[in-house]
Design a protein around this motif. Structure first.
Motif, PDB file in Angstrom:
ATOM      1  N   SER A  15       1.084   3.537  -2.859  1.00  0.00           N
ATOM      2  CA  SER A  15       1.650   2.679  -4.101  1.00  0.00           C
ATOM      3  C   SER A  15       0.635   2.989  -5.261  1.00  0.00           C
ATOM      4  O   SER A  15       1.306   2.672  -6.516  1.00  0.00           O
ATOM      5  CB  SER A  15       1.257   1.334  -3.515  1.00  0.00           C
ATOM      6  OG  SER A  15       0.162   1.172  -3.313  1.00  0.00           O
ATOM      7  N   GLN A  16      -0.361   3.773  -5.287  1.00  0.00           N
ATOM      8  CA  GLN A  16      -0.920   3.794  -6.351  1.00  0.00           C
ATOM      9  C   GLN A  16      -0.849   5.333  -6.922  1.00  0.00           C
ATOM     10  O   GLN A  16      -1.493   5.787  -7.896  1.00  0.00           O
ATOM     11  CB  GLN A  16      -2.616   3.615  -6.089  1.00  0.00           C
ATOM     12  CG  GLN A  16      -2.905   2.170  -5.764  1.00  0.00           C
ATOM     13  CD  GLN A  16      -4.372   1.881  -5.538  1.00  0.00           C
ATOM     14  OE1 GLN A  16      -5.123   2.777  -5.707  1.00  0.00           O
ATOM     15  NE2 GLN A  16      -4.552   0.734  -5.166  1.00  0.00           N
ATOM     16  N   ASP A  17      -0.190   6.364  -6.036  1.00  0.00           N
ATOM     17  CA  ASP A  17       0.035   7.585  -6.541  1.00  0.00           C
ATOM     18  C   ASP A  17       1.124   8.170  -5.611  1.00  0.00           C
ATOM     19  O   ASP A  17       1.117   8.422  -4.813  1.00  0.00           O
ATOM     20  CB  ASP A  17      -1.439   8.335  -6.004  1.00  0.00           C
ATOM     21  CG  ASP A  17      -1.127   9.768  -6.218  1.00  0.00           C
ATOM     22  OD1 ASP A  17       0.108  10.481  -6.837  1.00  0.00           O
ATOM     23  OD2 ASP A  17      -1.950  10.707  -5.861  1.00  0.00           O
ATOM     24  N   ALA A  18       2.248   7.909  -6.441  1.00  0.00           N
ATOM     25  CA  ALA A  18       3.623   8.042  -6.074  1.00  0.00           C
ATOM     26  C   ALA A  18       3.682   9.517  -5.506  1.00  0.00           C
ATOM     27  O   ALA A  18       4.703   9.960  -4.761  1.00  0.00           O
ATOM     28  CB  ALA A  18       4.781   8.063  -6.887  1.00  0.00           C
ATOM     29  N   GLY A  19       2.931  10.484  -5.689  1.00  0.00           N
ATOM     30  CA  GLY A  19       2.983  12.048  -5.325  1.00  0.00           C
ATOM     31  C   GLY A  19       2.034  12.097  -4.012  1.00  0.00           C
ATOM     32  O   GLY A  19       2.326  13.246  -3.424  1.00  0.00           O
ATOM     33  N   ALA A  20       1.555  11.251  -3.571  1.00  0.00           N
ATOM     34  CA  ALA A  20       0.641  11.456  -2.317  1.00  0.00           C
ATOM     35  C   ALA A  20       1.288  10.662  -1.043  1.00  0.00           C
ATOM     36  O   ALA A  20       1.725   9.424  -1.250  1.00  0.00           O
ATOM     37  CB  ALA A  20      -0.575  10.714  -2.502  1.00  0.00           C
ATOM     38  N   VAL A  21       1.576  11.530   0.000  1.00  0.00           N
ATOM     39  CA  VAL A  21       2.198  10.992   1.152  1.00  0.00           C
ATOM     40  C   VAL A  21       0.783  10.349   1.954  1.00  0.00           C
ATOM     41  O   VAL A  21      -0.054  11.240   2.364  1.00  0.00           O
ATOM     42  CB  VAL A  21       2.905  11.987   2.021  1.00  0.00           C
ATOM     43  CG1 VAL A  21       3.219  11.709   3.387  1.00  0.00           C
ATOM     44  CG2 VAL A  21       4.042  12.579   1.028  1.00  0.00           C
ATOM     45  N   ILE A  22       0.973   9.134   2.559  1.00  0.00           N
ATOM     46  CA  ILE A  22       0.002   8.430   3.205  1.00  0.00           C
ATOM     47  C   ILE A  22       0.247   7.998   4.442  1.00  0.00           C
ATOM     48  O   ILE A  22      -0.549   7.794   5.467  1.00  0.00           O
ATOM     49  CB  ILE A  22      -0.441   6.951   2.695  1.00  0.00           C
ATOM     50  CG1 ILE A  22       0.791   6.127   2.589  1.00  0.00           C
ATOM     51  CG2 ILE A  22      -1.366   7.238   1.373  1.00  0.00           C
ATOM     52  CD1 ILE A  22       0.177   4.732   2.219  1.00  0.00           C
ATOM     53  N   ILE A  61       0.759  -1.131   0.039  1.00  0.00           N
ATOM     54  CA  ILE A  61      -0.013   0.007   0.190  1.00  0.00           C
ATOM     55  C   ILE A  61       0.819   1.264  -0.058  1.00  0.00           C
ATOM     56  O   ILE A  61       0.365   2.465  -0.365  1.00  0.00           O
ATOM     57  CB  ILE A  61      -1.143  -0.046   1.266  1.00  0.00           C
ATOM     58  CG1 ILE A  61      -0.092   0.050   2.512  1.00  0.00           C
ATOM     59  CG2 ILE A  61      -1.976  -1.171   1.024  1.00  0.00           C
ATOM     60  CD1 ILE A  61      -1.269   0.231   3.726  1.00  0.00           C
ATOM     61  N   GLY A  62       2.136   0.971   0.299  1.00  0.00           N
ATOM     62  CA  GLY A  62       3.055   2.246   0.440  1.00  0.00           C
ATOM     63  C   GLY A  62       4.238   2.093   0.348  1.00  0.00           C
ATOM     64  O   GLY A  62       4.885   0.848   0.769  1.00  0.00           O
TER      65      GLY A  62
END
Length: 166
Positions: free
Chosen positions: A138-145, A111-112
């Motif tokens: 993992s689905q949007d490399a620009g988003a920090v989770i 997931i990340g």
């Protein structure tokens, strides 16, 4: 003095995202990978943290990189120092969703991802001690989770390898 890289995965906190909202994601573990040849994972998967909480793994592992027994690892460290390849010169931490006991048909899902650059440790001549690093979706490399707190002690090993390269 056996040369080694020490890695500790201390804790994980999540920010509000698709991950926190997704009820199929319940248990998380963390894998740590050095290039292609070494992967370690936290022995426990822990319940997904909610609203500002953190889950604590306190998991440590050591990668030996001495000349005698760990030639491949050592050659890899040399290659990092000699020819920079940003995609390969990092330790990669993967946050993985572990399916619940009663849902064994579900797969483990990455997931990340979080990264620590070994090259940067050498350039700055500074180990990373209990530092928060960003976990990217993992689905949007620009988003920090979320944030993963890690320690990576690699400087002595890298210095030794660097001496050898001269």
């Amino acid at each position: 003095e056996v040369e080694k890289i020490r890695i500790k995965i201390t804790s994980l906190g999540l920010t509000e995202s698709r991950i926190t909202a997704d009820e199929t994601i319940q248990q998380l573990f963390v894998e740590c990978r050095l290039n292609n040849f070494l992967a370690e994972e936290t022995p426990l998967s822990l319940p997904k943290p909610t609203g500002g909480q953190r889950i604590h793994y306190n998991y440590s592992t050591v990668i030996n990189v001495d000349k005698e027994d760990n030639h491949a690892e050592r050659e890899y460290l040399k290659s990092i120092l000699l020819k920079p390849d940003p995609s390969a010169d990092s330790l990669k931490f993967t946050v993985v969703s572990d399916p619940p006991e009663d849902e064994q048909d579900l797969e483990c899902e990455d997931i990340g991802f979080a990264y620590v650059s070994l090259k940067e440790i050498f350039q700055k001549q500074r180990d990373i001690i209990e530092q928060d690093i960003d976990v990217f979706d993992s689905q949007d490399a620009g988003a920090v989770i979320g944030k993963l707190t890690v320690t990576v002690e690699a400087l002595n090993a890298l210095r030794s390898v660097h001496e050898e390269c001269k």
